[in-house]
Every structure is written in structure tokens, then in C-alpha cells.
Design an enzyme around this catalytic site. Structure first.
Site, mmCIF file in Angstrom:
data_model
loop_
_atom_site.group_PDB
_atom_site.id
_atom_site.type_symbol
_atom_site.label_atom_id
_atom_site.label_comp_id
_atom_site.label_asym_id
_atom_site.label_seq_id
_atom_site.Cartn_x
_atom_site.Cartn_y
_atom_site.Cartn_z
ATOM 1 N N CYS A 165 0.821 -1.218 0.000
ATOM 2 C CA CYS A 165 0.000 0.000 0.000
ATOM 3 C C CYS A 165 0.850 1.260 0.000
ATOM 4 O O CYS A 165 0.639 2.165 -0.804
ATOM 5 C CB CYS A 165 -0.935 -0.007 1.211
ATOM 6 S SG CYS A 165 -2.018 1.441 1.284
ATOM 7 N N CYS A 194 -1.673 1.698 -2.865
ATOM 8 C CA CYS A 194 -2.673 2.731 -2.582
ATOM 9 C C CYS A 194 -2.128 4.158 -2.583
ATOM 10 O O CYS A 194 -2.688 5.034 -3.252
ATOM 11 C CB CYS A 194 -3.312 2.487 -1.212
ATOM 12 S SG CYS A 194 -3.486 0.776 -0.711
ATOM 13 N N LYS A 247 -0.243 5.410 -5.938
ATOM 14 C CA LYS A 247 -1.236 5.386 -7.024
ATOM 15 C C LYS A 247 -2.246 6.530 -6.862
ATOM 16 O O LYS A 247 -2.609 7.191 -7.838
ATOM 17 C CB LYS A 247 -1.941 4.031 -7.048
ATOM 18 C CG LYS A 247 -2.870 3.832 -8.219
ATOM 19 C CD LYS A 247 -3.293 2.366 -8.330
ATOM 20 C CE LYS A 247 -3.911 1.849 -7.047
ATOM 21 N NZ LYS A 247 -4.314 0.438 -7.123
ATOM 22 N N TYR A 296 -9.409 -3.815 -10.859
ATOM 23 C CA TYR A 296 -9.324 -2.418 -10.428
ATOM 24 C C TYR A 296 -7.954 -1.810 -10.686
ATOM 25 O O TYR A 296 -7.840 -0.609 -10.991
ATOM 26 C CB TYR A 296 -9.722 -2.276 -8.956
ATOM 27 C CG TYR A 296 -8.716 -2.809 -7.963
ATOM 28 C CD1 TYR A 296 -7.760 -1.964 -7.408
ATOM 29 C CD2 TYR A 296 -8.713 -4.144 -7.568
ATOM 30 C CE1 TYR A 296 -6.826 -2.434 -6.492
ATOM 31 C CE2 TYR A 296 -7.795 -4.617 -6.667
ATOM 32 C CZ TYR A 296 -6.853 -3.763 -6.133
ATOM 33 O OH TYR A 296 -5.927 -4.244 -5.234
ATOM 34 N N GLU A 334 -7.650 1.474 -12.919
ATOM 35 C CA GLU A 334 -7.116 2.701 -12.334
ATOM 36 C C GLU A 334 -5.951 3.249 -13.146
ATOM 37 O O GLU A 334 -5.884 4.457 -13.428
ATOM 38 C CB GLU A 334 -6.694 2.434 -10.884
ATOM 39 C CG GLU A 334 -7.881 2.264 -9.948
ATOM 40 C CD GLU A 334 -7.495 1.821 -8.556
ATOM 41 O OE1 GLU A 334 -8.304 2.001 -7.636
ATOM 42 O OE2 GLU A 334 -6.378 1.281 -8.373
ATOM 43 N N HIS A 372 -27.779 20.648 0.928
ATOM 44 C CA HIS A 372 -28.045 21.165 -0.424
ATOM 45 C C HIS A 372 -27.211 22.410 -0.701
ATOM 46 O O HIS A 372 -27.058 23.252 0.184
ATOM 47 C CB HIS A 372 -29.532 21.502 -0.545
ATOM 48 C CG HIS A 372 -29.949 21.921 -1.900
ATOM 49 N ND1 HIS A 372 -30.077 21.035 -2.956
ATOM 50 C CD2 HIS A 372 -30.253 23.152 -2.399
ATOM 51 C CE1 HIS A 372 -30.458 21.697 -4.035
ATOM 52 N NE2 HIS A 372 -30.574 22.987 -3.725
ATOM 53 N N GLU A 413 -26.572 14.394 -1.328
ATOM 54 C CA GLU A 413 -27.947 14.450 -0.821
ATOM 55 C C GLU A 413 -28.869 13.500 -1.598
ATOM 56 O O GLU A 413 -29.946 13.152 -1.113
ATOM 57 C CB GLU A 413 -28.499 15.872 -0.880
ATOM 58 C CG GLU A 413 -28.711 16.418 -2.279
ATOM 59 C CD GLU A 413 -29.304 17.817 -2.271
ATOM 60 O OE1 GLU A 413 -30.280 18.061 -1.523
ATOM 61 O OE2 GLU A 413 -28.801 18.684 -3.010
#
Length: 450
Positions: free
Chosen positions: A42, A47, A50, A176, A180, A439, A444
Site C-alpha cells: 500500500c 494505494c 497510485k 481495479y 485505475e 443542499h 444528498e
């Protein structure tokens, strides 16, 4: 019997370090062996670096989008060498932090390769040590398919040390990691061809997520060759000549001297001596029970070397649960239900809970109601871009329980992290409905879907 350590950890990645430190906090005498950089996949080749490249890849679009808000055109070019150097410097900084954390926790660090000699003895370099309990956290590594010329490709680890930006990049793999990097490199201006063995990327994810990301990737100029495999790779004076077999029958494409093989990962178990300690391996991974215990009662394993979910936060939680149970007097296990995850593609995706397909299979199609919303976020209105955000809730009709939440769009991971708390707690659709939205935000939409 007296041992040198109460706990010896093999592997200095996120899971191993988290376990060692937690056990040491409870007063255990802990040793840890790592022959590579601290932090594991990682921190060093996963992670963190990247995600830094993901951020880098978003600037060209942001420069263009700013014109819709009245900013003058921006002319900017990427200094690849500076970017790569900055990314490497950050990983080195994190290596130092992990070192200081171990020092502060009084964990004895061995900078060498460790191998099991028996259930309580570890050979670390030229030294032999003994431990009451042993935890294996050696992680995994990328693998290349066995085809002619595969030695001419790179793996995902190598993307962080390339000295030049590839102009024409072929990526083999629809998981993934492949997705990515395809989005990163396209965002940075490279021509990208992605080759996948199925008709869609991201096998195992919700179908709406797969479809939405794939359509967007193609819209952004990534060429995806579906139902296709690479049969051979030849290095020529013009670049890499790549032979394909698939939907378009046999075809040849040309890439730079760089082609990324992102077709999978497997546990790093070679020369670990598992057979010397009676540790069982199933389907190339260390088999563990719900307490992370292997077939040998005093040896445990966490993280990507096991047959559980391979995510960094999972490895950390597994390790801390082990330490809490055996050294802290707080027996607990890792729960693998409703573990959130993300794909840092462009657009980004995040998910928690069951996919629509999984929910229908588990509860019956008539018992599931799906709430779905797809819209253009306000941010893209002035730039005039047709970027879409997808939000989706999978609900069990009888109980109103939200079984899954899925999103594709900007800040999906940040939003789903909060939604994951509600899903983990067993929130109902009525709980979402009763929550007042903020909002104007995209988030939302999760509390206004009808």
C-alpha cells in the site's frame, strides 16, 4: 518453555506493523522481520503512490473546466520526472514514519528475510529466533501470464519508477488495478488500450458500476478491447508488437516499450518455510479461520497472503483483532460483512454491501427493490461537460433494510465511507428518507431517492 519473543511478525506491511504495535502496547515482547521497505504494498507500490498519480491525472481536466467558470485558458505540461520523484519522496517519508512508530513501540526490527524452521523457530538472515506465537503478514505480488515475450512487459509496481511517460500504453487486465492505471495514464495524456478477457471491466462489482465506468472510460478516449487476450509480445524497433486473439479475431497492435500486465496478484509465500511448520495452503493462499489462525495453532496470518478480503484496512483490522484477543484480553474477530471499497478510476467508484445481483440471489428477485439515480452534477454544468454520477441503493422490501449502496462519480469514496456506517448499522430506507440532505450536493441524492 521460554521463547525469545511473545510474538514474532513476518512482514512489515500495514497489517504486520499494526499487529506488532498493538501487541507491544499490551506489554508483549515483539519482533518483526522485513527485508524490503516498511509499509508493504500500500505505502510503496499501491494505494498511496497510485492515489497521488490519480490526483496528478485530474489537473488537465480541471484546467479545461475552469474556462467554463471564466478563467483564461491554461497552458501547462507535465514534468513526469518531477512527479515520479515527488511520489517516491512521499513513500520514503512514510517509510521513516513506520520506522519511528516501531521504535517508539519497542518492537525489535530485523531487516532481513524470515523463514519458518518449525512452529516456534524463525530463521532471519543468519539468526535464529523463537516465539510463542507467530504472525505471517507477507502480503502479495503481481503476476504475469505465461506467454511468449511476457518479459517485455512491466507490472504495476514498475509504474512508479518509470523514467519517461509512455505515449502509447497497452494494459492487460480488467480488474481495479488495470482500470485505475488506464484512467491515470489517459488523464496524463497517454494513448491507452485496455485488453480485457470479458465484455466488461471490474468483474464482481455491481453491474451498474461496471457499465457506467466502462462507458465513461471509452468516452474519455480509452480503447477497450473486449473478450480478448494477448497471445505474444515481440520487441521491435518500432515498439512492442502485441498479438491478440478475441472478438476481432487475430490482430496486431503496437505500444511503446512499456506494456502493463495487470492480470492479478497472488500471496508471496515462496521460501517462507510453511511446510516446516505445518501451515496449510489452499489455492495458493494461507488458510485461516475466523480468528486468523492457520492449521498450526500458534501461527496466524493476516492480509493479502490469506484467503480473506485483500484490502489494507482489512489487514490492519485483522491484525489488531488478533492482538486484542491474544494480548489484550479482548476477544474479537474481524467482520467481513459490509466492508466498503473503492476504485480510483475516472470517474471514481465506491461500494458497500451487496450488489444488486448478490441481493437477488440471496433473498429472491421479488424481495429486492432498487433505487437508482443518474444525473449530471452541478459542477459540470458551466463547463458544458456531460459527466454523469450514478447512485444506487439496494433494499430488502420486507424489512426495508439497505443491503447495498453504490456510487460512481466525483468523491464517491468519501461519500460512501459515511454511507457505510449506516449500512453497517443496519439502517433502513426509511432512515435514509428521514435524513435531511445537505443542499446543493451530490451526496444528498442518497437521502432523496424515491
Amino acid at each position: 518453555m521460554s521463547y525469545d519473543f511473545d510474538l514474532f511478525v513476518i512482514g512489515g506491511g500495514s497489517g504486520g506493523i499494526a499487529t506488532a504495535r498493538r501487541a507491544a502496547e499490551y506489554g508483549a515482547k515483539v519482533g518483526l522481520a522485513e527485508n524490503n521497505r516498511l509499509g508493504g504494498t500500500c505505502v510503496n507500490v499501491g494505494c498511496i503512490p497510485k492515489k497521488l498519480m490519480v490526483y496528478t491525472s485530474h489537473f488537465p481536466a480541471a484546467f479545461q473546466e475552469s474556462q467554463g467558470y471564466g478563467w483564461s485558458p491554461v497552458k501547462s505540461t507535465l514534468d513526469w520526472s518531477k512527479m515520479i520523484t515527488s511520489v517516491q519522496q512521499e513513500t520514503q517519508r512514510l517509510n521513516g514514519i513506520y520506522q519511528r512508530m516501531l521504535d517508539k513501540s519497542n518492537v525489535e526490527l530485523y531487516r532481513d528475510y524470515a523463514k519458518l524452521l518449525d512452529p516456534h523457530t524463525i530463521e532471519v538472515g543468519n539468526t535464529k529466533v523463537t516465539a510463542d506465537k507467530i504472525l505471517i503478514a507477507v502480503g502479495g505480488h503481481p503476476v504475469r501470464p505465461n506467454i511468449p515475450g511476457i518479459e517485455n512487459t512491466i507490472i504495476s509496481d514498475d509504474m512508479f519508477t518509470l523514467t519517461e511517460q509512455p505515449k502509447r500504453l497497452v494494459i492487460w487486465g480488467g480488474g481495479y488495478i488495470g482500470v485505475e492505471f488506464a484512467c491515470i495514464m489517459r488523464g496524463l495524456g497517454s494513448d491507452v488500450i485496455q485488453i480485457i478477457r470479458r465484455d466488461k471491466i471490474l468483474n464482481g462489482f455491481d453491474e451498474d458500476i461496471r457499465t457506467t465506468i466502462q462507458e465513461s472510460m471509452e468516452h474519455h478516449g480509452i480503447q477497450i478491447l473486449k473478450n480478448t487476450i494477448i497471445t505474444s509480445i515481440e520487441k521491435t524497433s518500432q515498439g512492442l508488437k502485441i498479438a491478440l486473439k478475441g472478438d476481432k479475431n487475430n490482430e496486431m497492435i503496437l505500444a511503446d516499450t512499456v506494456s502493463l500486465a495487470a492480470t492479478g496478484r497472488k500471496p508471496s509465500l515462496d521460501n517462507l518455510g510453511l511446510e516446516n511448520a505445518g501451515v496449510e495452503v489452499k489455492q495458493e493462499a494461507i488458510a485461516v479461520d475466523k480468528y486468523s489462525c492457520t492449521s498450526q495453532e500458534n501461527i496466524y496470518a493476516v492480509g493479502d497472503c490469506t484467503d480473506q478480503i485483500n484490502l489494507t484496512p482489512v489487514a490492519i483490522n485483522e491484525g489488531r483483532a488478533f492482538a486484542d484477543t491474544h494480548f489484550g484480553g479482548k476477544s474479537r474477530i474481524m467482520s467481513y460483512e459490509n466492508v466498503p471499497s473503492a476504485v480510483f478510476s475516472t470517474p471514481e467508484a465506491a461500494t458497500v454491501g451487496l450488489t444488486e445481483e448478490e441481493a437477488k440471489e440471496q433473498y429472491g428477485e421479488g424481495s429486492i427493490k432498487v433505487y437508482r439515480s443518474k444525473f449530471r452534477p452541478m459542477y459540470y454544468v458551466l463547463p458544458g461537460k456531460e459527466e454523469k454520477t450514478l447512485m444506487k441503493l439496494v433494499v430488502h422490501q420486507e424489512t426495508e433494510k439497505v443491503l447495498g449502496a453504490h456510487m460512481v462519480g466525483d468523491y464517491a469514496a468519501e461519500i460512501i465511507q459515511g454511507v457505510a456506517i449506516a449500512v453497517k448499522m443496519g439502517a433502513k430506507k426509511s432512515d435514509f428518507d428521514a435524513t435531511v440532505g445537505i443542499h446543493p450536493t451530490s451526496a444528498e441524492e442518497f437521502v432523496t431517492m424515491r
